[in-house]
Design a protein around this motif. Sequence first.
Motif, PDB file in Angstrom:
ATOM      1  N   CYS A   1     -21.984 -10.926 -14.352  1.00 34.11           N
ATOM      2  CA  CYS A   1     -22.863  -9.826 -13.963  1.00 34.11           C
ATOM      3  C   CYS A   1     -22.065  -8.556 -13.711  1.00 34.11           C
ATOM      4  CB  CYS A   1     -23.655 -10.221 -12.713  1.00 34.11           C
ATOM      5  SG  CYS A   1     -24.814  -8.953 -12.148  1.00 34.11           S
ATOM      6  N   LEU A   2     -20.929  -8.665 -13.017  1.00 32.88           N
ATOM      7  CA  LEU A   2     -20.111  -7.490 -12.748  1.00 32.88           C
ATOM      8  C   LEU A   2     -19.564  -6.887 -14.035  1.00 32.88           C
ATOM      9  CD1 LEU A   2     -20.357  -8.303  -9.773  1.00 32.88           C
ATOM     10  CD2 LEU A   2     -17.921  -7.850  -9.527  1.00 32.88           C
ATOM     11  N   LEU A   3     -19.134  -7.738 -14.957  1.00 32.34           N
ATOM     12  CA  LEU A   3     -18.592  -7.232 -16.214  1.00 32.34           C
ATOM     13  C   LEU A   3     -19.658  -6.506 -17.027  1.00 32.34           C
ATOM     14  CD1 LEU A   3     -16.257  -7.073 -18.254  1.00 32.34           C
ATOM     15  CD2 LEU A   3     -17.007  -9.289 -19.147  1.00 32.34           C
ATOM     16  N   ILE A   4     -20.805  -7.139 -17.211  1.00 31.78           N
ATOM     17  CA  ILE A   4     -21.856  -6.561 -18.052  1.00 31.78           C
ATOM     18  C   ILE A   4     -22.471  -5.326 -17.404  1.00 31.78           C
ATOM     19  CG2 ILE A   4     -24.138  -6.991 -19.040  1.00 31.78           C
ATOM     20  CD1 ILE A   4     -23.273  -9.899 -19.448  1.00 31.78           C
ATOM     21  N   CYS A   5     -22.777  -5.396 -16.103  1.00 35.09           N
ATOM     22  CA  CYS A   5     -23.427  -4.266 -15.424  1.00 35.09           C
ATOM     23  C   CYS A   5     -22.490  -3.077 -15.290  1.00 35.09           C
ATOM     24  CB  CYS A   5     -23.925  -4.703 -14.053  1.00 35.09           C
ATOM     25  SG  CYS A   5     -25.308  -5.862 -14.102  1.00 35.09           S
ATOM     26  N   SER A   6     -21.198  -3.332 -15.073  1.00 38.40           N
ATOM     27  CA  SER A   6     -20.265  -2.216 -14.967  1.00 38.40           C
ATOM     28  C   SER A   6     -20.078  -1.530 -16.314  1.00 38.40           C
ATOM     29  CB  SER A   6     -18.915  -2.708 -14.427  1.00 38.40           C
ATOM     30  OG  SER A   6     -18.338  -3.673 -15.284  1.00 38.40           O
TER      31      SER A   6
ATOM     32  N   PRO B   1      -9.692  -0.418 -11.977  1.00 40.25           N
ATOM     33  CA  PRO B   1      -8.845  -0.262 -10.780  1.00 40.25           C
ATOM     34  C   PRO B   1      -9.301   0.859  -9.851  1.00 40.25           C
ATOM     35  CG  PRO B   1      -7.504  -0.514 -12.750  1.00 40.25           C
ATOM     36  CD  PRO B   1      -8.903  -0.310 -13.217  1.00 40.25           C
ATOM     37  N   THR B   2      -9.871   1.924 -10.419  1.00 41.02           N
ATOM     38  CA  THR B   2     -10.321   3.039  -9.586  1.00 41.02           C
ATOM     39  C   THR B   2     -11.553   2.672  -8.781  1.00 41.02           C
ATOM     40  OG1 THR B   2      -9.459   4.582 -11.245  1.00 41.02           O
ATOM     41  CG2 THR B   2     -10.987   5.475  -9.624  1.00 41.02           C
ATOM     42  N   MET B   3     -12.412   1.829  -9.326  1.00 49.50           N
ATOM     43  CA  MET B   3     -13.686   1.488  -8.700  1.00 49.50           C
ATOM     44  C   MET B   3     -13.626   0.159  -7.943  1.00 49.50           C
ATOM     45  SD  MET B   3     -15.702   3.953  -9.285  1.00 49.50           S
ATOM     46  CE  MET B   3     -15.666   5.441 -10.277  1.00 49.50           C
ATOM     47  N   LYS B   4     -12.505  -0.141  -7.317  1.00 45.27           N
ATOM     48  CA  LYS B   4     -12.376  -1.402  -6.596  1.00 45.27           C
ATOM     49  C   LYS B   4     -13.423  -1.551  -5.505  1.00 45.27           C
ATOM     50  CE  LYS B   4      -7.414  -2.144  -7.348  1.00 45.27           C
ATOM     51  NZ  LYS B   4      -6.086  -2.244  -6.700  1.00 45.27           N
ATOM     52  N   SER B   5     -13.718  -0.461  -4.773  1.00 47.58           N
ATOM     53  CA  SER B   5     -14.692  -0.544  -3.680  1.00 47.58           C
ATOM     54  C   SER B   5     -16.088  -0.846  -4.202  1.00 47.58           C
ATOM     55  CB  SER B   5     -14.703   0.763  -2.880  1.00 47.58           C
ATOM     56  OG  SER B   5     -15.001   1.866  -3.718  1.00 47.58           O
ATOM     57  N   THR B   6     -16.435  -0.269  -5.350  1.00 48.40           N
ATOM     58  CA  THR B   6     -17.750  -0.545  -5.944  1.00 48.40           C
ATOM     59  C   THR B   6     -17.844  -1.991  -6.401  1.00 48.40           C
ATOM     60  OG1 THR B   6     -17.885   1.743  -6.723  1.00 48.40           O
ATOM     61  CG2 THR B   6     -19.394   0.162  -7.722  1.00 48.40           C
ATOM     62  N   TYR B   7     -16.778  -2.504  -6.982  1.00 47.72           N
ATOM     63  CA  TYR B   7     -16.763  -3.907  -7.405  1.00 47.72           C
ATOM     64  C   TYR B   7     -16.835  -4.843  -6.205  1.00 47.72           C
ATOM     65  CZ  TYR B   7     -15.873  -3.056 -12.352  1.00 47.72           C
ATOM     66  OH  TYR B   7     -15.999  -2.692 -13.675  1.00 47.72           O
ATOM     67  N   ALA B   8     -16.197  -4.464  -5.100  1.00 53.25           N
ATOM     68  CA  ALA B   8     -16.257  -5.296  -3.899  1.00 53.25           C
ATOM     69  C   ALA B   8     -17.683  -5.386  -3.370  1.00 53.25           C
ATOM     70  CB  ALA B   8     -15.330  -4.737  -2.824  1.00 53.25           C
ATOM     71  N   ALA B   9     -18.385  -4.241  -3.334  1.00 51.46           N
ATOM     72  CA  ALA B   9     -19.782  -4.247  -2.894  1.00 51.46           C
ATOM     73  C   ALA B   9     -20.647  -5.064  -3.846  1.00 51.46           C
ATOM     74  CB  ALA B   9     -20.300  -2.813  -2.799  1.00 51.46           C
ATOM     75  N   ALA B  10     -20.381  -4.934  -5.142  1.00 51.13           N
ATOM     76  CA  ALA B  10     -21.164  -5.677  -6.127  1.00 51.13           C
ATOM     77  C   ALA B  10     -20.912  -7.177  -6.021  1.00 51.13           C
ATOM     78  CB  ALA B  10     -20.824  -5.186  -7.535  1.00 51.13           C
ATOM     79  N   ILE B  11     -19.675  -7.562  -5.705  1.00 52.60           N
ATOM     80  CA  ILE B  11     -19.359  -8.982  -5.531  1.00 52.60           C
ATOM     81  C   ILE B  11     -20.176  -9.566  -4.392  1.00 52.60           C
ATOM     82  CG2 ILE B  11     -17.564 -10.579  -4.738  1.00 52.60           C
ATOM     83  CD1 ILE B  11     -15.560  -8.949  -6.366  1.00 52.60           C
ATOM     84  N   ILE B  12     -20.237  -8.846  -3.268  1.00 54.15           N
ATOM     85  CA  ILE B  12     -20.986  -9.334  -2.108  1.00 54.15           C
ATOM     86  C   ILE B  12     -22.460  -9.507  -2.452  1.00 54.15           C
ATOM     87  CG2 ILE B  12     -21.761  -8.754   0.225  1.00 54.15           C
ATOM     88  CD1 ILE B  12     -19.089  -7.348   0.649  1.00 54.15           C
ATOM     89  N   ILE B  13     -23.055  -8.479  -3.042  1.00 51.82           N
ATOM     90  CA  ILE B  13     -24.495  -8.512  -3.341  1.00 51.82           C
ATOM     91  C   ILE B  13     -24.822  -9.592  -4.368  1.00 51.82           C
ATOM     92  CG2 ILE B  13     -26.423  -7.181  -4.284  1.00 51.82           C
ATOM     93  CD1 ILE B  13     -25.020  -4.666  -3.201  1.00 51.82           C
ATOM     94  N   THR B  14     -24.030  -9.649  -5.439  1.00 49.85           N
ATOM     95  CA  THR B  14     -24.323 -10.592  -6.524  1.00 49.85           C
ATOM     96  C   THR B  14     -24.068 -12.032  -6.101  1.00 49.85           C
ATOM     97  OG1 THR B  14     -23.650  -8.884  -8.103  1.00 49.85           O
ATOM     98  CG2 THR B  14     -23.887 -11.118  -8.941  1.00 49.85           C
ATOM     99  N   PHE B  15     -22.946 -12.269  -5.427  1.00 49.85           N
ATOM    100  CA  PHE B  15     -22.630 -13.630  -5.013  1.00 49.85           C
ATOM    101  C   PHE B  15     -23.660 -14.158  -4.019  1.00 49.85           C
ATOM    102  CE2 PHE B  15     -20.587 -16.933  -2.528  1.00 49.85           C
ATOM    103  CZ  PHE B  15     -19.911 -17.674  -3.483  1.00 49.85           C
ATOM    104  N   MET B  16     -24.037 -13.326  -3.033  1.00 49.39           N
ATOM    105  CA  MET B  16     -25.027 -13.767  -2.048  1.00 49.39           C
ATOM    106  C   MET B  16     -26.376 -14.024  -2.703  1.00 49.39           C
ATOM    107  SD  MET B  16     -24.052 -11.370   1.247  1.00 49.39           S
ATOM    108  CE  MET B  16     -25.318 -12.125   2.274  1.00 49.39           C
TER     109      MET B  16
END
Length: 242
Positions: free
Chosen positions: A54-59, A157-172
């Motif tokens: 999801c993170l790969l495709i949506c990003s 690498p620049t959008m690490k914070s956005t990926y971190a937020a997306a990991i939390i939302i998607t995983f949960m």
Amino acid sequence: MFCASTNKSVDVIAGKLIPGTYLIENYKALIANQNLGLALWNSFRNATVLTVLCLLICSIAGYGFEIYHDKGKDVVFTILLTAMMIPFAAIMIPMFRMFSTLKMVNTMGAFMLPSIATPFMIMMFRQASRSFPHDIIEAARIDGLSEVGIFFRMFIPTMKSTYAAAIIITFMGAWNNYLWPKVILQNKDAITMPMLVSNLLSGYTVDYGMLMLGVFICTIPTAIIFFAFQKSFTEGITGAVK
């Protein structure tokens, strides 16, 4: 919840709020009545694979909507956002019939495809891409870096914070998903943690101590994910770039 998981069912019903000494018995009962290890493995595998895809495709989609210019992209994005207004219950039966026709019932693909690219995630990555410096992209293109290289070597690498937020939302969301897996994964070996917790409520009598232990175990992975990425969560939601 933890205190209830250490007490007998009668103590939980009575409202006892201090830790008890019945944790081991509740754990043994949970293991005896339900396949806890299999449920944990299925939930962790499904949530992890779905989160990565999801993170790969949506990003990629959010990056493309913002960086590349096209006359019809705003129309497509509006249609995409309109899909957020449709409740899942309205499309669940047609999706099941479609996957049944494709003979994909009880498969990982049927579980992941409806959630592999969500409008909310695409919108969040598009908003984050607006803060990505275009000068960096132009400089990288002049230096001969390909578009794929710009995305993987500079944008991610620049959008690490956005990926971190997306990991939390998607995983949960994937971990707590109950309705669609219950419908499409009809094999007993495909049981997940939300299904296991639901099964604890399906008997004639409910052992609330064992139930709360199951809920507590189900909560631990999502809590770990949240606390591991909480520092970047706020920045990722707001699309901040350092």
